[in-house]
Scaffold this active site. Structure first.
Site, PDB file in Angstrom:
ATOM      1  N   CYS A   1      -4.972  -3.654   2.741  1.00  0.00           N
ATOM      2  CA  CYS A   1      -4.670  -3.316   4.143  1.00  0.00           C
ATOM      3  C   CYS A   1      -5.859  -3.511   5.100  1.00  0.00           C
ATOM      4  CB  CYS A   1      -4.122  -1.890   4.195  1.00  0.00           C
ATOM      5  SG  CYS A   1      -3.245  -1.494   5.721  1.00  0.00           S
TER       6      CYS A   1
ATOM      7  N   GLU B   1       0.854  -1.195   0.000  1.00  0.00           N
ATOM      8  CA  GLU B   1       0.000   0.000   0.000  1.00  0.00           C
ATOM      9  C   GLU B   1       0.891   1.246   0.000  1.00  0.00           C
ATOM     10  OE1 GLU B   1      -2.343   0.612   3.587  1.00  0.00           O
ATOM     11  OE2 GLU B   1      -3.917   1.588   2.438  1.00  0.00           O
TER      12      GLU B   1
ATOM     13  N   LYS C   1      -9.713   0.713  -2.628  1.00  0.00           N
ATOM     14  CA  LYS C   1      -9.861   0.290  -1.228  1.00  0.00           C
ATOM     15  C   LYS C   1     -11.260   0.603  -0.703  1.00  0.00           C
ATOM     16  CE  LYS C   1      -7.424   0.815   3.223  1.00  0.00           C
ATOM     17  NZ  LYS C   1      -6.307   1.534   3.914  1.00  0.00           N
TER      18      LYS C   1
END
Ligand SMILES: O=C(O)CNC(=O)[C@H](CS)NC(=O)CCC(=O)C(=O)O
Length: 268
Positions: free
Chosen positions: A150, A39, A108
């Site tokens: 993440c 990330e 995301k």
């Protein structure tokens, strides 16, 4: 072969691209090769404003990354890089093929609005990031790849949806905090691999960054049986594996948990 690069990205995008270029030179010559980045590999900045400035020029960086893919003859899962949208940006995970074409984009979905006692204070990712809405599974020479980022790791419904969508290899590019990483990183990644009976490839940011943050590192590759195949605790470097999709499908055949499933999360 699939490798995950562990990086320690700074605030300067050009320097991070140069760090990436150096790291690509160290990799095995095996082809086809998928290189997974963490990330925020392109910019790990001090503020949302700095990241937004890079997000507004994302096309320039996407061209540079595409050129690296052609130069090194690699597929690249470009962890996340910011792409501007209105006055915020998407934390976008782009998959490039070895021609430099972007063959998938995942944004995301779950944003890290969390208080962590790590000396950094409160994280409020949604102040400057626009959450994505769509799950992404894409076919590749390595198998069917599902994309996450993440904090998404904490939401098993997403992983379950990716598995139902055909994913065999799930990527989790990350920049975990040292505190939450020490407590939750490996158990969650292992659980997701076992639950989805998929390879989990987690490329991580590691160490003390220019922006003042410290990240947990511990890039890891886990098999569909939950074995840790490769891991790198600290420092810059890479780990790799050769996925065995026959073994994956044998595991799914012998223990058909997906067809035994009775509770199916509804996404959205
Ligand atoms: O903001 C940037 O520049 C890069 N992005 C991040 O560092 C993101 C959002 S703040 N971090 C996480 O999602 C950590 C998750 C985590 O540590 C956990 O789930 O425990």
């Amino acid at each position: 072969m699939i490798v995950a690069l562990q990086m320690c990205s700074g605030v300067c995008a050009d320097a991070n691209i140069e760090q990436l270029n150096q790291q690509l030179q160290q990799l095995p010559t095996t082809r086809p090769l998928l290189v997974c980045l963490p990330e925020s590999f392109l910019v790990f900045s001090k503020s949302g404003q700095q990241t937004l400035a890079i997000a507004k020029q994302s096309d320039v960086y996407i061209q540079q990354i595409a050129e690296l893919c052609r130069q090194y003859d690699i597929w690249l899962a470009a962890g996340t890089l910011p792409i501007a949208t209105n006055n915020k940006y998407l934390a976008a995970s782009l998959l490039f093929n070895n021609q430099g074409d972007v063959v998938a984009q995942y944004n995301k979905m779950h944003l890290f609005d969390v208080d962590v006692a790590d000396g950094t204070g409160a994280y409020r990712e949604s102040n400057y990031t626009q959450a994505g809405n769509d799950i992404v599974v894409v076919d590749s020479p390595f198998g069917k790849i599902g994309l996450t980022v993440c904090y998404d790791l904490r939401f098993s419904g997403l992983f379950s949806a990716l598995q139902r969508g055909g994913a065999e290899i799930i990527l989790v590019p990350s920049a975990f905090t040292t505190v939450t990483g020490a407590a939750h990183w490996q158990p969650l990644l292992t659980a997701r691999a076992i639950e989805t009976q998929s390879y989990v490839i987690a490329a991580a940011q590691a160490g003390q960054h220019e922006n003042g943050r410290a990240t947990y590192g511990h890039s890891i590759i886990i098999s569909p049986w939950g074995d840790v195949l490769s891991e790198l605790a600290d420092g810059i470097g890479f780990i790799g594996c050769q996925p065995d999709l026959n073994r994956l499908h044998a595991i799914r055949r012998d223990m058909p948990v997906q067809s035994h499933q009775r509770f199916r999360e509804q996404l959205l």
